[in-house]
Design a protein around this motif. Structure first.
Motif, PDB file in Angstrom:
ATOM      1  N   LEU A   1       9.002  -1.369  13.838  1.00 51.39           N
ATOM      2  CA  LEU A   1       9.137  -0.267  13.306  1.00 51.39           C
ATOM      3  C   LEU A   1       9.652  -0.125  11.851  1.00 51.39           C
ATOM      4  O   LEU A   1       9.531   0.652  11.448  1.00 51.39           O
ATOM      5  N   GLY A   2      10.440  -1.251  12.140  1.00 57.64           N
ATOM      6  CA  GLY A   2      11.675  -1.565  10.448  1.00 57.64           C
ATOM      7  C   GLY A   2      12.597  -0.616  10.347  1.00 57.64           C
ATOM      8  O   GLY A   2      12.921   0.291   9.464  1.00 57.64           O
ATOM      9  N   LEU A   3      12.861  -0.224  11.946  1.00 56.60           N
ATOM     10  CA  LEU A   3      14.120   0.967  12.202  1.00 56.60           C
ATOM     11  C   LEU A   3      15.552   0.635  11.664  1.00 56.60           C
ATOM     12  O   LEU A   3      16.148  -0.695  11.956  1.00 56.60           O
ATOM     13  N   PRO A   4      16.298   1.260  11.082  1.00 54.81           N
ATOM     14  CA  PRO A   4      17.960   0.460  10.562  1.00 54.81           C
ATOM     15  C   PRO A   4      18.707   0.532  11.473  1.00 54.81           C
ATOM     16  O   PRO A   4      18.093   1.163  12.736  1.00 54.81           O
ATOM     17  N   THR A   5      19.433  -0.570  11.845  1.00 58.01           N
ATOM     18  CA  THR A   5      21.056  -0.367  13.454  1.00 58.01           C
ATOM     19  C   THR A   5      22.089   1.006  12.678  1.00 58.01           C
ATOM     20  O   THR A   5      22.718   1.191  13.354  1.00 58.01           O
ATOM     21  N   ASP A   6      21.974   1.046  11.412  1.00 54.68           N
ATOM     22  CA  ASP A   6      23.153   1.841  11.188  1.00 54.68           C
ATOM     23  C   ASP A   6      23.396   3.896  11.835  1.00 54.68           C
ATOM     24  O   ASP A   6      22.028   4.181  11.633  1.00 54.68           O
ATOM     25  N   PRO A   7      24.315   4.369  12.606  1.00 52.21           N
ATOM     26  CA  PRO A   7      23.880   5.144  13.156  1.00 52.21           C
ATOM     27  C   PRO A   7      23.558   6.611  11.790  1.00 52.21           C
ATOM     28  O   PRO A   7      22.896   7.219  12.166  1.00 52.21           O
ATOM     29  N   ALA A   8      24.299   6.129  10.861  1.00 53.00           N
ATOM     30  CA  ALA A   8      23.796   7.096   9.841  1.00 53.00           C
ATOM     31  C   ALA A   8      22.382   7.206   9.013  1.00 53.00           C
ATOM     32  O   ALA A   8      21.958   8.407   9.358  1.00 53.00           O
ATOM     33  N   GLU A   9      22.226   5.883   9.399  1.00 51.15           N
ATOM     34  CA  GLU A   9      20.916   6.255   8.838  1.00 51.15           C
ATOM     35  C   GLU A   9      20.169   6.196   9.273  1.00 51.15           C
ATOM     36  O   GLU A   9      18.975   6.815   9.443  1.00 51.15           O
ATOM     37  N   LEU A  10      19.756   6.446  11.073  1.00 48.01           N
ATOM     38  CA  LEU A  10      19.379   6.345  11.493  1.00 48.01           C
ATOM     39  C   LEU A  10      19.011   7.943  11.756  1.00 48.01           C
ATOM     40  O   LEU A  10      18.171   8.594  11.982  1.00 48.01           O
ATOM     41  N   ALA A  11      19.620   9.130  11.572  1.00 41.38           N
ATOM     42  CA  ALA A  11      20.144  10.411  11.456  1.00 41.38           C
ATOM     43  C   ALA A  11      19.559  10.735  10.393  1.00 41.38           C
ATOM     44  O   ALA A  11      18.344  11.704  10.211  1.00 41.38           O
TER      45      ALA A  11
ATOM     46  N   ALA B   1      -3.880  -5.461  32.490  1.00 44.03           N
ATOM     47  CA  ALA B   1      -3.712  -4.403  31.301  1.00 44.03           C
ATOM     48  C   ALA B   1      -4.964  -3.192  30.499  1.00 44.03           C
ATOM     49  O   ALA B   1      -5.358  -4.635  30.638  1.00 44.03           O
ATOM     50  N   TRP B   2      -4.656  -2.141  29.560  1.00 38.56           N
ATOM     51  CA  TRP B   2      -5.190  -1.805  28.898  1.00 38.56           C
ATOM     52  C   TRP B   2      -4.571  -0.799  27.936  1.00 38.56           C
ATOM     53  O   TRP B   2      -2.749  -0.525  28.471  1.00 38.56           O
ATOM     54  N   VAL B   3      -4.991  -0.574  26.935  1.00 39.51           N
ATOM     55  CA  VAL B   3      -4.275   0.630  26.264  1.00 39.51           C
ATOM     56  C   VAL B   3      -4.904   1.741  26.757  1.00 39.51           C
ATOM     57  O   VAL B   3      -5.986   1.782  27.429  1.00 39.51           O
ATOM     58  N   VAL B   4      -3.694   2.793  26.290  1.00 42.25           N
ATOM     59  CA  VAL B   4      -4.168   3.477  26.391  1.00 42.25           C
ATOM     60  C   VAL B   4      -4.290   4.718  25.764  1.00 42.25           C
ATOM     61  O   VAL B   4      -3.515   4.752  24.626  1.00 42.25           O
ATOM     62  N   PRO B   5      -5.479   5.187  25.843  1.00 47.16           N
ATOM     63  CA  PRO B   5      -6.258   6.190  25.176  1.00 47.16           C
ATOM     64  C   PRO B   5      -5.353   7.253  24.063  1.00 47.16           C
ATOM     65  O   PRO B   5      -5.384   7.272  22.413  1.00 47.16           O
ATOM     66  N   GLU B   6      -4.316   8.041  24.539  1.00 47.61           N
ATOM     67  CA  GLU B   6      -3.522   8.416  23.540  1.00 47.61           C
ATOM     68  C   GLU B   6      -2.259   7.804  23.437  1.00 47.61           C
ATOM     69  O   GLU B   6      -1.664   6.831  23.428  1.00 47.61           O
ATOM     70  N   ARG B   7      -1.962   8.630  21.751  1.00 48.87           N
ATOM     71  CA  ARG B   7      -1.080   7.717  21.231  1.00 48.87           C
ATOM     72  C   ARG B   7       0.180   8.625  21.445  1.00 48.87           C
ATOM     73  O   ARG B   7       0.607   9.864  21.595  1.00 48.87           O
ATOM     74  N   VAL B   8       1.533   7.918  21.407  1.00 49.04           N
ATOM     75  CA  VAL B   8       2.818   8.920  20.566  1.00 49.04           C
ATOM     76  C   VAL B   8       3.040   8.915  19.570  1.00 49.04           C
ATOM     77  O   VAL B   8       2.986   7.376  18.940  1.00 49.04           O
ATOM     78  N   ARG B   9       4.010   9.669  18.655  1.00 46.96           N
ATOM     79  CA  ARG B   9       4.252   9.810  17.436  1.00 46.96           C
ATOM     80  C   ARG B   9       5.978   9.701  17.159  1.00 46.96           C
ATOM     81  O   ARG B   9       7.091   9.650  17.478  1.00 46.96           O
ATOM     82  N   PHE B  10       6.197   8.544  17.216  1.00 46.31           N
ATOM     83  CA  PHE B  10       7.202   7.321  16.746  1.00 46.31           C
ATOM     84  C   PHE B  10       7.360   7.927  15.184  1.00 46.31           C
ATOM     85  O   PHE B  10       6.795   7.944  14.121  1.00 46.31           O
ATOM     86  N   ILE B  11       8.872   8.104  15.524  1.00 52.20           N
ATOM     87  CA  ILE B  11       9.648   8.674  13.935  1.00 52.20           C
ATOM     88  C   ILE B  11      10.012   7.298  13.236  1.00 52.20           C
ATOM     89  O   ILE B  11      10.447   6.408  13.700  1.00 52.20           O
ATOM     90  N   VAL B  12       8.684   7.175  12.258  1.00 51.63           N
ATOM     91  CA  VAL B  12      10.028   5.567  11.230  1.00 51.63           C
ATOM     92  C   VAL B  12      10.526   5.577  10.374  1.00 51.63           C
ATOM     93  O   VAL B  12      10.184   6.927  10.010  1.00 51.63           O
ATOM     94  N   PRO B  13      11.105   4.552   9.524  1.00 53.91           N
ATOM     95  CA  PRO B  13      11.304   5.149   7.914  1.00 53.91           C
ATOM     96  C   PRO B  13      10.384   5.452   6.318  1.00 53.91           C
ATOM     97  O   PRO B  13       9.422   5.127   7.305  1.00 53.91           O
ATOM     98  N   ALA B  14      10.740   6.527   6.017  1.00 54.87           N
ATOM     99  CA  ALA B  14       9.977   7.456   4.909  1.00 54.87           C
ATOM    100  C   ALA B  14       9.151   6.366   3.354  1.00 54.87           C
ATOM    101  O   ALA B  14      10.313   5.015   3.959  1.00 54.87           O
ATOM    102  N   ALA B  15       7.888   5.629   3.679  1.00 55.64           N
ATOM    103  CA  ALA B  15       7.851   5.159   2.771  1.00 55.64           C
ATOM    104  C   ALA B  15       8.399   4.871   0.888  1.00 55.64           C
ATOM    105  O   ALA B  15       8.766   6.244   0.989  1.00 55.64           O
ATOM    106  N   PRO B  16       8.517   3.875   0.565  1.00 57.25           N
ATOM    107  CA  PRO B  16       9.314   3.694  -0.397  1.00 57.25           C
ATOM    108  C   PRO B  16       8.670   4.029  -2.058  1.00 57.25           C
ATOM    109  O   PRO B  16       7.240   4.383  -1.683  1.00 57.25           O
ATOM    110  N   ASP B  17       9.078   5.166  -2.413  1.00 59.96           N
ATOM    111  CA  ASP B  17       8.574   5.891  -3.915  1.00 59.96           C
ATOM    112  C   ASP B  17       7.959   4.666  -4.434  1.00 59.96           C
ATOM    113  O   ASP B  17       8.310   3.870  -4.476  1.00 59.96           O
ATOM    114  N   VAL B  18       6.270   5.084  -4.757  1.00 59.95           N
ATOM    115  CA  VAL B  18       5.958   3.769  -5.932  1.00 59.95           C
ATOM    116  C   VAL B  18       5.906   4.068  -7.198  1.00 59.95           C
ATOM    117  O   VAL B  18       5.675   4.869  -7.424  1.00 59.95           O
TER     118      VAL B  18
END
Length: 311
Positions: free
Chosen positions: A101-111, A294-311
């Motif tokens: 998901l491209g998440l940072p490892t730094d605690p402050a950045e995660l916050a 093994a099979w895909v679950v129909p429902e999805r979970v909303r994961f928090i991810v880094p904001a997309a960079p400004d274009v």
């Protein structure tokens, strides 16, 4: 509770057994307080179920799963059907969900990532098998399940990870260089298929340990799983592919899919192996062997991810 109260509270589920040291979780909670958010820590421990810890999750702004991929996956499956967003906090060894998901490892950045609140709906999957006692078992997974080589590597790495961290996977892989070749009888969305190799990976995400892509093209938002057959006659046969990917990562090789990896995209797969091989899901060894589904679950979970960079 009113909306304002909900917006100020974050539920943190912490697996204290994950990882090899200080994950910076206290710093993360302190950082949340700087933004006016209260982090409520609840530890996973014997005698308390995850369902109990999450029973009031809807009253929080977000849930944070602090631990390895098994912890993140268990929390994600427990939140199915909920609208509460989930932040994977990388406090384990491999932390593949966070990596993908491209998440940072730094605690402050995660916050700061949690505060931004951008989310992605992510597919989950389930694995059904019979354990060593003959009982039918169904488990949820998020990153991948595997049979054969990768499952044996994960099982043998358990004793190495406390000392070597991610390097434990490398040492275990070297120790399993002569992985047995098996015959696989698969059903890919109901269609029979035969193959041989040292293992099969059933992947929801593309990147595995060390950031290498054993499941190129896997997309956890497409409603499909990638069934990756490791067609080599030994683990050493994977080395050219891994070296090529390392070269690709630093710009020394062009991207392509190796003929050592046979890949099928499916919603559901059934697998048998001859001889029976070990099984893993999300880095956790299973007390059982194929046949499995093994099979895909129909429902999805909303994961928090880094904001997309400004274009």
């Amino acid at each position: 509770m009113n909306a304002a109260g909900k917006a100020e509270r974050v539920l943190v589920i912490h697996n204290e057994k994950s990882g090899q040291g200080d994950s910076g979780l206290e710093e993360f909670v302190l950082e949340l307080s700087h933004y006016g958010l209260t982090g409520e820590l609840r530890a996973l421990h014997p005698g308390v179920s995850l369902e109990e810890l999450l029973q009031d999750a809807s009253s929080f702004r977000a849930v944070v799963a602090a631990g390895g991929d098994g912890t993140v996956s268990a929390v994600a499956h427990a939140l199915l059907g909920s609208e509460v967003p989930l932040l994977p906090y990388p406090a384990g060894t491999a932390n593949l969900v966070a990596l993908n998901l491209g998440l940072p490892t730094d605690p402050a950045e995660l916050a700061q990532t949690l505060l931004a609140g951008q989310t992605q709906p992510i597919d989950l999957a389930r694995l059904s098998y019979t354990d060593a006692s003959g009982n039918a078992v169904t488990q949820g997974f998020t990153v991948a399940a595997g049979v054969g080589f990768d499952a044996q590597v994960i099982a043998d790495s358990e004793a190495l990870k406390p000392r070597f961290g991610v390097g434990g996977y490398v040492l275990s892989a070297l120790a399993n260089a002569n992985a047995p070749v098996a015959r696989f009888a698969l059903q890919l969305d109901g269609e029979p298929y035969q193959a041989e190799g040292i293992g099969v990976l059933i992947a929801n995400f593309a990147k595995m340990q060390l950031g290498l892509e054993l499941a190129p093209g896997a997309n956890a938002q497409d409603g499909l799983l990638e069934v990756v057959i490791l067609k080599t006659r030994s683990a050493a046969g994977l080395v050219p592919e891994l070296l090529r990917q390392l070269a690709e990562k630093v710009g020394l090789a062009a991207s392509h899919v190796s003929d050592r990896l046979e890949i099928h995209s499916v919603k559901r797969v059934r697998l048998e192996s001859d001889p029976p091989l070990p099984v893993q899901f999300d880095g956790e060894s299973v007390d059982g062997s194929p046949p499995l589904e093994a099979w895909v679950v129909p429902e999805r979970v909303r994961f928090i991810v880094p904001a997309a960079p400004d274009v």
